[in-house]
Scaffold this active site. Structure first.
Site, PDB file in Angstrom:
ATOM      1  N   SER A   1       0.814  -1.221   0.000  1.00 32.80           N
ATOM      2  CA  SER A   1       0.000   0.000   0.000  1.00 32.80           C
ATOM      3  C   SER A   1       0.852   1.278   0.000  1.00 32.80           C
ATOM      4  O   SER A   1       0.517   2.229  -0.720  1.00 32.80           O
ATOM      5  CB  SER A   1      -0.960  -0.003   1.191  1.00 32.80           C
ATOM      6  OG  SER A   1      -1.917  -1.014   1.000  1.00 32.80           O
TER       7      SER A   1
ATOM      8  N   LYS B   1      -9.007  -6.388  10.177  1.00 39.10           N
ATOM      9  CA  LYS B   1     -10.169  -5.857   9.444  1.00 39.10           C
ATOM     10  C   LYS B   1     -11.468  -5.972  10.249  1.00 39.10           C
ATOM     11  O   LYS B   1     -12.294  -5.062  10.213  1.00 39.10           O
ATOM     12  CB  LYS B   1     -10.331  -6.570   8.093  1.00 39.10           C
ATOM     13  CG  LYS B   1      -9.221  -6.231   7.085  1.00 39.10           C
ATOM     14  CD  LYS B   1      -9.494  -6.888   5.732  1.00 39.10           C
ATOM     15  CE  LYS B   1      -8.320  -6.736   4.783  1.00 39.10           C
ATOM     16  NZ  LYS B   1      -8.580  -7.317   3.458  1.00 39.10           N
TER      17      LYS B   1
ATOM     18  N   ASN C   1     -11.509  -2.103   5.597  1.00 37.95           N
ATOM     19  CA  ASN C   1     -10.106  -2.012   5.167  1.00 37.95           C
ATOM     20  C   ASN C   1      -9.671  -0.573   4.904  1.00 37.95           C
ATOM     21  O   ASN C   1      -8.509  -0.323   4.613  1.00 37.95           O
ATOM     22  CB  ASN C   1      -9.839  -2.906   3.935  1.00 37.95           C
ATOM     23  CG  ASN C   1     -10.431  -2.339   2.649  1.00 37.95           C
ATOM     24  OD1 ASN C   1     -11.190  -1.372   2.656  1.00 37.95           O
ATOM     25  ND2 ASN C   1     -10.088  -2.946   1.523  1.00 37.95           N
TER      26      ASN C   1
ATOM     27  N   GLY D   1     -13.298 -20.935  -2.078  1.00 32.24           N
ATOM     28  CA  GLY D   1     -13.042 -20.250  -0.802  1.00 32.24           C
ATOM     29  C   GLY D   1     -14.271 -19.476  -0.368  1.00 32.24           C
ATOM     30  O   GLY D   1     -15.143 -19.142  -1.196  1.00 32.24           O
ATOM     31  N   ALA D   2     -14.352 -19.257   0.954  1.00 28.60           N
ATOM     32  CA  ALA D   2     -15.541 -18.579   1.497  1.00 28.60           C
ATOM     33  C   ALA D   2     -15.148 -17.653   2.656  1.00 28.60           C
ATOM     34  O   ALA D   2     -15.924 -17.452   3.587  1.00 28.60           O
ATOM     35  CB  ALA D   2     -16.559 -19.623   1.957  1.00 28.60           C
TER      36      ALA D   2
ATOM     37  N   ASN E   1     -15.852 -24.714  -0.743  1.00 25.04           N
ATOM     38  CA  ASN E   1     -14.968 -24.380   0.381  1.00 25.04           C
ATOM     39  C   ASN E   1     -14.720 -25.585   1.259  1.00 25.04           C
ATOM     40  O   ASN E   1     -15.557 -26.473   1.373  1.00 25.04           O
ATOM     41  CB  ASN E   1     -15.580 -23.255   1.229  1.00 25.04           C
ATOM     42  CG  ASN E   1     -14.581 -22.646   2.174  1.00 25.04           C
ATOM     43  OD1 ASN E   1     -13.475 -22.295   1.751  1.00 25.04           O
ATOM     44  ND2 ASN E   1     -14.912 -22.538   3.453  1.00 25.04           N
ATOM     45  N   ARG E   2     -13.542 -25.577   1.901  1.00 20.66           N
ATOM     46  CA  ARG E   2     -13.150 -26.665   2.802  1.00 20.66           C
ATOM     47  C   ARG E   2     -14.135 -26.781   3.971  1.00 20.66           C
ATOM     48  O   ARG E   2     -14.565 -27.858   4.325  1.00 20.66           O
ATOM     49  CB  ARG E   2     -11.728 -26.329   3.297  1.00 20.66           C
ATOM     50  CG  ARG E   2     -11.093 -27.310   4.189  1.00 20.66           C
ATOM     51  CD  ARG E   2      -9.672 -26.876   4.489  1.00 20.66           C
ATOM     52  NE  ARG E   2      -9.610 -25.561   5.155  1.00 20.66           N
ATOM     53  CZ  ARG E   2      -8.484 -24.988   5.558  1.00 20.66           C
ATOM     54  NH1 ARG E   2      -7.324 -25.579   5.336  1.00 20.66           N
ATOM     55  NH2 ARG E   2      -8.502 -23.818   6.167  1.00 20.66           N
TER      56      ARG E   2
ATOM     57  N   TYR F   1      -1.732 -12.381  -5.456  1.00 23.09           N
ATOM     58  CA  TYR F   1      -0.928 -11.615  -6.426  1.00 23.09           C
ATOM     59  C   TYR F   1       0.575 -11.836  -6.279  1.00 23.09           C
ATOM     60  O   TYR F   1       1.367 -11.220  -6.997  1.00 23.09           O
ATOM     61  CB  TYR F   1      -1.253 -10.115  -6.342  1.00 23.09           C
ATOM     62  CG  TYR F   1      -0.989  -9.500  -4.999  1.00 23.09           C
ATOM     63  CD1 TYR F   1      -2.014  -9.377  -4.074  1.00 23.09           C
ATOM     64  CD2 TYR F   1       0.277  -9.048  -4.658  1.00 23.09           C
ATOM     65  CE1 TYR F   1      -1.776  -8.832  -2.834  1.00 23.09           C
ATOM     66  CE2 TYR F   1       0.513  -8.499  -3.423  1.00 23.09           C
ATOM     67  CZ  TYR F   1      -0.514  -8.400  -2.509  1.00 23.09           C
ATOM     68  OH  TYR F   1      -0.258  -7.855  -1.269  1.00 23.09           O
TER      69      TYR F   1
HETATM   70  N1  NAP Z   1      -5.665  -9.043  -4.356  1.00 21.80           N
HETATM   71  C1  NAP Z   1      -6.187  -8.455  -3.307  1.00 21.80           C
HETATM   72  O1  NAP Z   1      -6.403  -7.233  -3.262  1.00 21.80           O
HETATM   73  C2  NAP Z   1      -6.595  -9.297  -2.121  1.00 21.80           C
HETATM   74  C3  NAP Z   1      -7.564  -8.844  -1.218  1.00 21.80           C
HETATM   75  C4  NAP Z   1      -7.936  -9.659  -0.143  1.00 21.80           C
HETATM   76  C5  NAP Z   1      -7.304 -10.909   0.030  1.00 21.80           C
HETATM   77  N2  NAP Z   1      -6.355 -11.298  -0.849  1.00 21.80           N
HETATM   78  C6  NAP Z   1      -5.685 -12.615  -0.699  1.00 21.80           C
HETATM   79  O2  NAP Z   1      -6.700 -13.605  -0.715  1.00 21.80           O
HETATM   80  C7  NAP Z   1      -6.357 -14.684   0.127  1.00 21.80           C
HETATM   81  C8  NAP Z   1      -7.512 -14.979   1.094  1.00 21.80           C
HETATM   82  O3  NAP Z   1      -7.708 -13.844   1.924  1.00 21.80           O
HETATM   83  P1  NAP Z   1      -8.990 -13.762   2.904  1.00 21.80           P
HETATM   84  O4  NAP Z   1      -8.866 -12.478   3.620  1.00 21.80           O
HETATM   85  O5  NAP Z   1     -10.228 -14.086   2.180  1.00 21.80           O
HETATM   86  O6  NAP Z   1      -8.657 -14.961   3.932  1.00 21.80           O
HETATM   87  P2  NAP Z   1      -9.656 -15.725   4.905  1.00 21.80           P
HETATM   88  O7  NAP Z   1     -10.792 -14.862   5.313  1.00 21.80           O
HETATM   89  O8  NAP Z   1      -8.776 -16.318   5.941  1.00 21.80           O
HETATM   90  O9  NAP Z   1     -10.260 -16.917   4.000  1.00 21.80           O
HETATM   91  C9  NAP Z   1      -9.414 -17.886   3.457  1.00 21.80           C
HETATM   92  C10 NAP Z   1     -10.244 -18.890   2.651  1.00 21.80           C
HETATM   93  O10 NAP Z   1      -9.327 -19.810   2.058  1.00 21.80           O
HETATM   94  C11 NAP Z   1      -9.620 -21.136   2.523  1.00 21.80           C
HETATM   95  N3  NAP Z   1      -8.347 -21.841   2.768  1.00 21.80           N
HETATM   96  C12 NAP Z   1      -7.299 -21.383   3.478  1.00 21.80           C
HETATM   97  N4  NAP Z   1      -6.306 -22.308   3.485  1.00 21.80           N
HETATM   98  C13 NAP Z   1      -6.785 -23.372   2.765  1.00 21.80           C
HETATM   99  C14 NAP Z   1      -6.245 -24.640   2.421  1.00 21.80           C
HETATM  100  N5  NAP Z   1      -5.002 -24.992   2.806  1.00 21.80           N
HETATM  101  N6  NAP Z   1      -7.002 -25.477   1.680  1.00 21.80           N
HETATM  102  C15 NAP Z   1      -8.254 -25.125   1.282  1.00 21.80           C
HETATM  103  N7  NAP Z   1      -8.822 -23.937   1.587  1.00 21.80           N
HETATM  104  C16 NAP Z   1      -8.085 -23.070   2.316  1.00 21.80           C
HETATM  105  C17 NAP Z   1     -10.396 -20.966   3.802  1.00 21.80           C
HETATM  106  O11 NAP Z   1     -11.169 -22.121   3.995  1.00 21.80           O
HETATM  107  P3  NAP Z   1     -11.858 -22.452   5.408  1.00 21.80           P
HETATM  108  O12 NAP Z   1     -13.128 -21.634   5.461  1.00 21.80           O
HETATM  109  O13 NAP Z   1     -12.093 -23.916   5.316  1.00 21.80           O
HETATM  110  O14 NAP Z   1     -10.860 -22.068   6.460  1.00 21.80           O
HETATM  111  C18 NAP Z   1     -11.213 -19.720   3.488  1.00 21.80           C
HETATM  112  O15 NAP Z   1     -12.322 -20.042   2.697  1.00 21.80           O
HETATM  113  C19 NAP Z   1      -5.045 -14.285   0.809  1.00 21.80           C
HETATM  114  O16 NAP Z   1      -3.995 -14.884   0.092  1.00 21.80           O
HETATM  115  C20 NAP Z   1      -5.015 -12.779   0.655  1.00 21.80           C
HETATM  116  O17 NAP Z   1      -3.691 -12.267   0.611  1.00 21.80           O
HETATM  117  C21 NAP Z   1      -5.992 -10.536  -1.923  1.00 21.80           C
END
Ligand code: NAP
Length: 279
Positions: A16, A65, A86, A127-128, A151-152, A218
């Site tokens: 950022s 967040k 955020n 994912g969720a 989702n898992r 990314y």
């Molecule tokens: N490009 C961008 O601007 C941006 C913005 C936000 C996030 N992101 C990226 O997106 C990713 C997720 O972020 P988030 O904030 O959504 O995280 P989060 O709220 O922790 O959610 C993670 C999700 O991924 C699943 N997951 C995690 N590890 C897993 C595994 N080993 N196998 C299967 N499913 C798995 C989780 O499943 P469960 O529900 O089963 O735990 C959950 O659905 C991160 O890498 C983050 O850096 C990028």
């Protein structure tokens, strides 16, 4: 001087400052954007007292967040829907909050695929978590009629169904291959495929050859899922565009200038990601 910052724990990885300091220079705004490592126990107090600090606003990243949502006085409708903030800003001496992840994804998709037909499309979300919720909310607002979530943890899909209603459904293992063949947009919102994480294990052989494959990870810029999709000839969308576009509204709220996500900015941040990312 008006200052802005991003808070997180850890915070070293945040891009950022690179994005906002680029815009501050480009638009000649006299300010500075800093990185602050704030421990979980201190985040609520930091945000709640922002109006009396040297900062006019901040971005909030993992793991603060949800804390930020509770700490702001006035979360807007999007923040309320997601239970997560955020972007924090001050209005009438009140600490306000919003969430720009959903609009960041949408803007990135629209800029690369301006002809994508939201109202006719079938979307699959892997994912969720927080990122998925923001994107699903934004896609609902665009009128996407059919969103399958895989989702898992099944309970989290149930929560999304309750929140977003009939257009959202769970994809069972037995339905996945058939769902992929009718899919127009496949989005990975899990951290799988990120540097130092295993890749997303998904057999793409039935995937609609015209489906756009998006990843919100990314780093690396092209994840294994995107690389495999590209090899099949599917169009792809990396997560860096979402990161850049989600930053736009914060800058506008703090400084009153709507900044542009230019090719030059993309290349600047991409070069930084490549420095630390595995090949
Ligand atoms: N490009 C961008 O601007 C941006 C913005 C936000 C996030 N992101 C990226 O997106 C990713 C997720 O972020 P988030 O904030 O959504 O995280 P989060 O709220 O922790 O959610 C993670 C999700 O991924 C699943 N997951 C995690 N590890 C897993 C595994 N080993 N196998 C299967 N499913 C798995 C989780 O499943 P469960 O529900 O089963 O735990 C959950 O659905 C991160 O890498 C983050 O850096 C990028």
């Amino acid at each position: 001087m008006k200052k802005v910052c991003v808070i997180g724990w850890p915070i070293k990885q945040s891009r950022s400052p690179l994005i906002h300091n680029y815009w501050l220079r480009k638009y000649g705004v006299d300010s500075v954007y800093k990185k602050l490592a704030i421990e979980p126990g201190n985040a609520a107090n930091f945000i709640a007292s922002l109006a009396n600090s040297e900062f006019i606003g901040c971005n909030v990243t993992i793991p603060h967040k949800e804390t930020a949502f509770k700490a702001v006085v006035a979360p807007d409708k999007i923040a309320q829907r997601l239970g997560a903030v955020n972007t924090v800003y001050i209005r009438d001496n009140q600490v306000c909050g919003t969430n720009t992840d959903g609009e960041g994804f949408l803007a990135s998709l629209k800029s690369e695929f301006p002809d994508f037909e939201f109202g006719k499309s079938k979307v699959i979300v892997l994912g969720a978590g927080g990122g998925a919720r923001a994107i699903i909310g934004a896609l609902c607002d665009e009128g996407v009629p059919n969103m399958g979530i895989r989702n898992r943890t099944l309970g989290r899909v149930g929560d999304l169904k309750i929140q977003f209603g009939g257009s959202v459904h769970q994809i069972e293992d037995s339905e996945l291959l058939a769902s992929l063949s009718g899919c127009d947009l496949l989005i990975n919102t899990t951290p799988l495929g990120m540097d130092s994480q295993p890749p997303m294990a998904l057999d793409l052989y039935t995937l609609n050859p015209k489906a756009i494959v998006a990843d919100i990870v990314y780093s690396p810029l092209v994840t294994p899922l995107l690389r495999d999709s590209q090899i099949r000839g599917n169009p792809i969308l990396g997560g860096l565009g979402m990161l850049l576009h989600q930053a736009v509204r914060g800058f506008e709220l703090w400084f009153g200038v709507r900044p542009e996500v230019s090719r030059e900015l993309y290349d600047l941040v991409a070069a930084d990601v490549k420095k630390v990312s595995s090949p």
